[in-house]
Design a protein around this motif. Structure first.
Motif, PDB file in Angstrom:
ATOM      1  N   LEU A  22      31.418  54.060  44.750  1.00  0.00           N
ATOM      2  CA  LEU A  22      31.445  53.872  46.204  1.00  0.00           C
ATOM      3  C   LEU A  22      32.845  53.506  46.713  1.00  0.00           C
ATOM      4  N   GLY A  23      33.809  53.374  45.794  1.00  0.00           N
ATOM      5  CA  GLY A  23      35.190  53.132  46.206  1.00  0.00           C
ATOM      6  C   GLY A  23      35.691  51.711  46.027  1.00  0.00           C
ATOM      7  N   TYR A  24      34.857  50.829  45.526  1.00  0.00           N
ATOM      8  CA  TYR A  24      35.300  49.458  45.276  1.00  0.00           C
ATOM      9  C   TYR A  24      36.046  49.415  43.948  1.00  0.00           C
ATOM     10  N   LYS A  25      37.083  48.602  43.895  1.00  0.00           N
ATOM     11  CA  LYS A  25      37.918  48.549  42.700  1.00  0.00           C
ATOM     12  C   LYS A  25      37.648  47.294  41.882  1.00  0.00           C
ATOM     13  N   ILE A  26      37.547  47.496  40.578  1.00  0.00           N
ATOM     14  CA  ILE A  26      37.456  46.370  39.653  1.00  0.00           C
ATOM     15  C   ILE A  26      38.874  45.829  39.507  1.00  0.00           C
ATOM     16  N   ILE A  27      39.063  44.540  39.830  1.00  0.00           N
ATOM     17  CA  ILE A  27      40.406  43.987  39.725  1.00  0.00           C
ATOM     18  C   ILE A  27      40.656  43.334  38.368  1.00  0.00           C
ATOM     19  N   LYS A  28      39.562  43.011  37.667  1.00  0.00           N
ATOM     20  CA  LYS A  28      39.722  42.400  36.352  1.00  0.00           C
ATOM     21  C   LYS A  28      38.391  42.427  35.620  1.00  0.00           C
ATOM     22  N   THR A  29      38.443  42.503  34.307  1.00  0.00           N
ATOM     23  CA  THR A  29      37.250  42.317  33.480  1.00  0.00           C
ATOM     24  C   THR A  29      37.515  41.132  32.559  1.00  0.00           C
ATOM     25  N   GLU A  30      36.452  40.439  32.231  1.00  0.00           N
ATOM     26  CA  GLU A  30      36.537  39.294  31.333  1.00  0.00           C
ATOM     27  C   GLU A  30      35.305  39.292  30.445  1.00  0.00           C
ATOM     28  N   PRO A  31      35.394  38.662  29.276  1.00  0.00           N
ATOM     29  CA  PRO A  31      34.197  38.528  28.452  1.00  0.00           C
ATOM     30  C   PRO A  31      33.162  37.656  29.160  1.00  0.00           C
ATOM     31  N   ASN A  32      31.914  38.010  28.999  1.00  0.00           N
ATOM     32  CA  ASN A  32      30.824  37.206  29.545  1.00  0.00           C
ATOM     33  C   ASN A  32      30.653  35.987  28.633  1.00  0.00           C
ATOM     34  N   VAL A  33      30.793  34.808  29.190  1.00  0.00           N
ATOM     35  CA  VAL A  33      30.733  33.577  28.402  1.00  0.00           C
ATOM     36  C   VAL A  33      29.372  33.412  27.736  1.00  0.00           C
ATOM     37  N   ARG A  34      28.318  33.796  28.437  1.00  0.00           N
ATOM     38  CA  ARG A  34      26.960  33.638  27.891  1.00  0.00           C
ATOM     39  C   ARG A  34      26.564  34.758  26.934  1.00  0.00           C
ATOM     40  N   LYS A  35      27.168  35.927  27.102  1.00  0.00           N
ATOM     41  CA  LYS A  35      26.893  37.069  26.226  1.00  0.00           C
ATOM     42  C   LYS A  35      28.228  37.678  25.824  1.00  0.00           C
ATOM     43  N   PRO A  36      28.876  37.121  24.803  1.00  0.00           N
ATOM     44  CA  PRO A  36      30.241  37.555  24.454  1.00  0.00           C
ATOM     45  C   PRO A  36      30.372  39.041  24.100  1.00  0.00           C
ATOM     46  N   GLU A  37      29.277  39.695  23.759  1.00  0.00           N
ATOM     47  CA  GLU A  37      29.345  41.124  23.452  1.00  0.00           C
ATOM     48  C   GLU A  37      29.450  41.972  24.721  1.00  0.00           C
TER      49      GLU A  37
END
Length: 66
Positions: A22-37
């Motif tokens: 839809l045109g929204y930009k991901i500015i960052k990804t990080e590991p999920n603290v509760r589900k590290p995978e």
């Protein structure tokens, strides 16, 4: 900024993908603290973001019930 938020964290890869389409930009990804995978996807909020997010979540719930 919408609803007082500058960024918003999305936990679902599928929703993040649909928001990107839809045109929204991901500015960052990080590991999920509760589900590290898994990762979390951080989006910059702009006008219409929460309406589109709600629509996508509602569609996902409806398709899961079918």
């Amino acid at each position: 900024m919408e609803n007082g938020y500058e960024t918003y964290v999305v936990f679902t890869k599928k929703i993040a993908f649909e928001l990107r389409k839809l045109g929204y930009k991901i500015i960052k990804t990080e590991p999920n603290v509760r589900k590290p995978e898994s990762d979390v996807y951080i989006f910059k909020v702009k006008v219409g973001f929460f309406e589109d997010l709600k629509r996508l979540v509602d569609q996902k719930i409806i398709s899961r019930e079918s």
